[in-house]
Scaffold this motif. Structure first.
Motif, PDB file in Angstrom:
ATOM      1  N   UNK A  28       0.835  -1.201   0.000  1.00 30.26           N
ATOM      2  CA  UNK A  28       0.000   0.000   0.000  1.00 30.26           C
ATOM      3  C   UNK A  28       0.876   1.259   0.000  1.00 30.26           C
ATOM      4  N   UNK A  29       1.973   1.200   0.721  1.00 31.75           N
ATOM      5  CA  UNK A  29       2.903   2.331   0.732  1.00 31.75           C
ATOM      6  C   UNK A  29       3.511   2.549  -0.655  1.00 31.75           C
ATOM      7  N   UNK A  30       3.760   1.459  -1.372  1.00 26.84           N
ATOM      8  CA  UNK A  30       4.299   1.573  -2.726  1.00 26.84           C
ATOM      9  C   UNK A  30       3.317   2.310  -3.636  1.00 26.84           C
ATOM     10  N   UNK A  31       2.046   1.997  -3.521  1.00 28.38           N
ATOM     11  CA  UNK A  31       1.005   2.663  -4.318  1.00 28.38           C
ATOM     12  C   UNK A  31       1.025   4.164  -4.036  1.00 28.38           C
ATOM     13  N   UNK A  32       1.028   4.526  -2.751  1.00 25.24           N
ATOM     14  CA  UNK A  32       1.056   5.937  -2.371  1.00 25.24           C
ATOM     15  C   UNK A  32       2.333   6.607  -2.852  1.00 25.24           C
ATOM     16  N   UNK A  33       3.442   5.897  -2.791  1.00 24.58           N
ATOM     17  CA  UNK A  33       4.725   6.454  -3.241  1.00 24.58           C
ATOM     18  C   UNK A  33       4.695   6.757  -4.733  1.00 24.58           C
ATOM     19  N   UNK A  36       2.649   9.866  -5.250  1.00 23.16           N
ATOM     20  CA  UNK A  36       3.300  11.052  -4.695  1.00 23.16           C
ATOM     21  C   UNK A  36       4.539  11.480  -5.472  1.00 23.16           C
ATOM     22  N   UNK A  37       5.396  10.544  -5.811  1.00 24.14           N
ATOM     23  CA  UNK A  37       6.678  10.916  -6.419  1.00 24.14           C
ATOM     24  C   UNK A  37       6.634  10.980  -7.944  1.00 24.14           C
ATOM     25  N   UNK A  38       5.784  10.157  -8.570  1.00 22.12           N
ATOM     26  CA  UNK A  38       5.742  10.119 -10.032  1.00 22.12           C
ATOM     27  C   UNK A  38       4.512  10.827 -10.600  1.00 22.12           C
ATOM     28  N   UNK A  39       3.609  11.275  -9.727  1.00 26.72           N
ATOM     29  CA  UNK A  39       2.416  12.037 -10.116  1.00 26.72           C
ATOM     30  C   UNK A  39       1.591  11.316 -11.175  1.00 26.72           C
ATOM     31  N   UNK A  40       1.359  10.034 -10.931  1.00 27.84           N
ATOM     32  CA  UNK A  40       0.543   9.231 -11.842  1.00 27.84           C
ATOM     33  C   UNK A  40      -0.049   8.061 -11.062  1.00 27.84           C
ATOM     34  N   UNK A  41      -1.056   7.430 -11.639  1.00 30.91           N
ATOM     35  CA  UNK A  41      -1.603   6.227 -11.042  1.00 30.91           C
ATOM     36  C   UNK A  41      -0.789   5.029 -11.521  1.00 30.91           C
ATOM     37  N   UNK A  62      -2.769  12.955   0.334  1.00 27.73           N
ATOM     38  CA  UNK A  62      -3.118  14.308   0.741  1.00 27.73           C
ATOM     39  C   UNK A  62      -2.930  14.517   2.239  1.00 27.73           C
ATOM     40  N   UNK A  63      -3.283  13.530   3.029  1.00 30.32           N
ATOM     41  CA  UNK A  63      -3.189  13.669   4.488  1.00 30.32           C
ATOM     42  C   UNK A  63      -1.801  13.404   5.040  1.00 30.32           C
ATOM     43  N   UNK A  64      -1.063  12.504   4.438  1.00 29.66           N
ATOM     44  CA  UNK A  64       0.211  12.059   4.993  1.00 29.66           C
ATOM     45  C   UNK A  64       1.409  12.846   4.468  1.00 29.66           C
ATOM     46  N   UNK A  65       1.428  13.168   3.191  1.00 27.56           N
ATOM     47  CA  UNK A  65       2.599  13.762   2.550  1.00 27.56           C
ATOM     48  C   UNK A  65       3.138  15.016   3.239  1.00 27.56           C
ATOM     49  N   UNK A  66       2.299  15.940   3.694  1.00 30.20           N
ATOM     50  CA  UNK A  66       2.870  17.138   4.345  1.00 30.20           C
ATOM     51  C   UNK A  66       3.701  16.846   5.586  1.00 30.20           C
ATOM     52  N   UNK A  67       3.507  15.687   6.185  1.00 25.02           N
ATOM     53  CA  UNK A  67       4.213  15.349   7.415  1.00 25.02           C
ATOM     54  C   UNK A  67       5.465  14.498   7.188  1.00 25.02           C
ATOM     55  N   UNK A  72      11.773   9.738   3.474  1.00 21.42           N
ATOM     56  CA  UNK A  72      10.795   8.693   3.766  1.00 21.42           C
ATOM     57  C   UNK A  72      10.018   8.337   2.510  1.00 21.42           C
ATOM     58  N   UNK A  73       9.685   9.306   1.703  1.00 26.62           N
ATOM     59  CA  UNK A  73       8.916   9.049   0.488  1.00 26.62           C
ATOM     60  C   UNK A  73       9.693   8.194  -0.503  1.00 26.62           C
ATOM     61  N   UNK A  74      10.994   8.256  -0.464  1.00 28.08           N
ATOM     62  CA  UNK A  74      11.806   7.534  -1.449  1.00 28.08           C
ATOM     63  C   UNK A  74      12.202   6.141  -1.000  1.00 28.08           C
ATOM     64  N   UNK A  75      11.758   5.705   0.170  1.00 33.93           N
ATOM     65  CA  UNK A  75      12.094   4.354   0.651  1.00 33.93           C
ATOM     66  C   UNK A  75      11.420   3.294  -0.163  1.00 33.93           C
TER      67      UNK A  75
END
Length: 75
Positions: A28-33, A36-41, A62-67, A72-75
């Motif tokens: 699930x984290x991979x999906x969000x990553x 977030x990082x590639x700006x695509x589905x 939307x809720x998690x990224x600002x924090x 962490x996003x690139x893990x």
């Protein structure tokens, strides 16, 4: 029903160890990553959970990224 749900969720959060992850949490984290990082589905074949509809992951992003930091996003 909402009060029961809130009590159940609170109990679950309190009883779950901080270092505990579910069997598919990294997927699930991979999906969000990807969102977030590639700006695509992600394509349905890119991961084990990428066939799910994107609404949950858009809200998650939307809720998690600002924090989170970029490290962490690139893990």
């Amino acid at each position: 029903i909402l009060i029961f749900w809130a009590i159940l969720v609170t109990f679950y959060i309190i009883k779950t160890p901080d270092d505990y992850t579910h069997h598919d949490s990294t997927d699930h984290a991979q999906y969000t990553q990807i969102i977030t990082t590639q700006h695509r589905f992600p394509k349905p074949y890119e991961g084990r959970e990428t066939y799910h509809p994107p609404l949950y992951y858009l809200v998650n992003r939307t809720l998690i990224t600002p924090f989170l930091s970029n490290d962490i996003l690139l893990l």
